[in-house]
Design a protein around this motif. Structure first.
Motif, PDB file in Angstrom:
ATOM      1  N   UNK A 129       0.836  -1.200   0.000  1.00 47.50           N
ATOM      2  CA  UNK A 129       0.000   0.000   0.000  1.00 47.50           C
ATOM      3  C   UNK A 129       0.871   1.251   0.000  1.00 47.50           C
ATOM      4  N   UNK A 130       0.446   2.257  -0.739  1.00 48.37           N
ATOM      5  CA  UNK A 130       1.147   3.548  -0.793  1.00 48.37           C
ATOM      6  C   UNK A 130       0.267   4.607  -0.131  1.00 48.37           C
ATOM      7  N   UNK A 131       0.880   5.428   0.715  1.00 47.47           N
ATOM      8  CA  UNK A 131       0.151   6.447   1.464  1.00 47.47           C
ATOM      9  C   UNK A 131       0.920   7.767   1.401  1.00 47.47           C
ATOM     10  N   UNK A 132       0.298   8.845   0.947  1.00 43.41           N
ATOM     11  CA  UNK A 132       0.968  10.156   0.962  1.00 43.41           C
ATOM     12  C   UNK A 132       1.330  10.549   2.391  1.00 43.41           C
ATOM     13  N   UNK A 153      -6.397  -2.675   9.483  1.00 42.50           N
ATOM     14  CA  UNK A 153      -5.109  -3.188   9.950  1.00 42.50           C
ATOM     15  C   UNK A 153      -3.991  -3.009   8.921  1.00 42.50           C
ATOM     16  N   UNK A 154      -2.854  -2.525   9.374  1.00 36.89           N
ATOM     17  CA  UNK A 154      -1.698  -2.348   8.477  1.00 36.89           C
ATOM     18  C   UNK A 154      -0.420  -2.938   9.068  1.00 36.89           C
ATOM     19  N   UNK A 160       5.920  -3.305   3.541  1.00 41.17           N
ATOM     20  CA  UNK A 160       5.319  -3.106   2.211  1.00 41.17           C
ATOM     21  C   UNK A 160       4.378  -1.906   2.223  1.00 41.17           C
ATOM     22  N   UNK A 161       4.656  -1.002   3.147  1.00 39.59           N
ATOM     23  CA  UNK A 161       3.897   0.237   3.248  1.00 39.59           C
ATOM     24  C   UNK A 161       4.811   1.380   2.807  1.00 39.59           C
ATOM     25  N   UNK A 162       4.441   2.032   1.719  1.00 39.33           N
ATOM     26  CA  UNK A 162       5.301   3.035   1.089  1.00 39.33           C
ATOM     27  C   UNK A 162       4.734   4.441   1.298  1.00 39.33           C
TER      28      UNK A 162
END
Length: 253
Positions: A129-132, A153-154, A160-162
């Motif tokens: 997942x990509x998050x600004x 949940x993350x 793998x969280x960008x």
């Protein structure tokens, strides 16, 4: 013969001058790229034609601050841009108006990923997942509010969280297939009125509204700028083009 030739040349010159003067009467709307489709569609119906210039907010700020080109009206994805113009005496408080808002979504280029709604989220099936970044944009701040909730949940995505600098970067990473899903706003995924990929629309009670602002440049000497400003922010026809390209009314709950 020479007199006729001279008169023809003079007529051509006057025509060119007339066209140049007429062109100068057309105000320029400087805007973020998310509103491209809506603005270009509105051009065919506005009572006063306008020119457009598209760029990210930091480039628009440079253009206005350094007088690099005309910006009679500005459409911004952040309220703080209007505040910056206000502090620089380039606008007035009554010329900084929210007029549409952009719904937050979790988007995937895979058309089938969200066909079962949010099971892929609740069952921890996301791959990346990509998050600004929260402090860099309203989209990032809104996304951070969502990912802090226990319903999202993350923890299993730790590596793998960008984090991205803005939603364009998020869109690019997801559309290229390098990341599975990403938080951004709906206008970015619309193509000729149709959505691309699949998405989960975030419940509006989960985040603060992501408003877009229309700002009139107080330093503009263009006599027609106010007419375009009023048309874009208030005309049902103009607003419909925004709604058709992913934006929503400020009254939408």
């Amino acid at each position: 013969m020479r007199k006729k030739s001279f008169l023809l040349s003079l007529g051509t010159l006057l025509a060119l001058v007339s066209c140049s003067v007429q062109a100068s009467l057309n105000p320029t709307v400087c805007a973020v790229p998310q509103v491209y489709a809506a603005l270009e569609a509105s051009k065919t119906e506005t009572p006063q034609y306008y020119k457009t210039f598209y760029a990210p907010l930091e480039d628009l700020e440079s253009r206005i601050s350094n007088n690099e080109g005309p910006c009679d009206i500005v459409i911004s994805s952040e309220e703080k841009f209007g505040v910056l113009m206000l502090r620089a005496n380039k606008t007035e408080m009554n010329f900084i108006q929210p007029f549409v808002k952009a719904p937050l979504i979790l988007w995937s280029a895979d058309e089938n990923l969200f066909k079962d709604n949010i099971k892929v989220i609740t069952k921890k099936k996301l791959k990346s997942i990509a998050i600004p970044i929260a402090k860099l944009s309203p989209v990032g701040f809104a996304a951070s509010q969502i990912t802090k909730k226990k319903e999202f949940p993350t923890d299993y995505l730790k590596h793998r969280l960008y984090r991205t600098e803005h939603e364009y970067q998020t869109y690019a990473m997801v559309s290229s297939g390098n990341v599975q899903v990403g938080f951004l706003t709906k206008p970015l995924i619309m193509d000729k009125g149709n959505k691309t990929g699949s998405y989960w629309a975030i419940d509006r009670s989960y985040y603060e509204p992501i408003n877009y602002y229309i700002i009139k440049n107080a330093k503009s000497i263009n006599a027609q700028a106010l007419k375009v400003y009023e048309y874009l922010k208030s005309s049902p026809k103009a607003l419909t083009h925004f709604y058709n390209t992913g934006f929503e009314s400020l009254e939408t709950h």
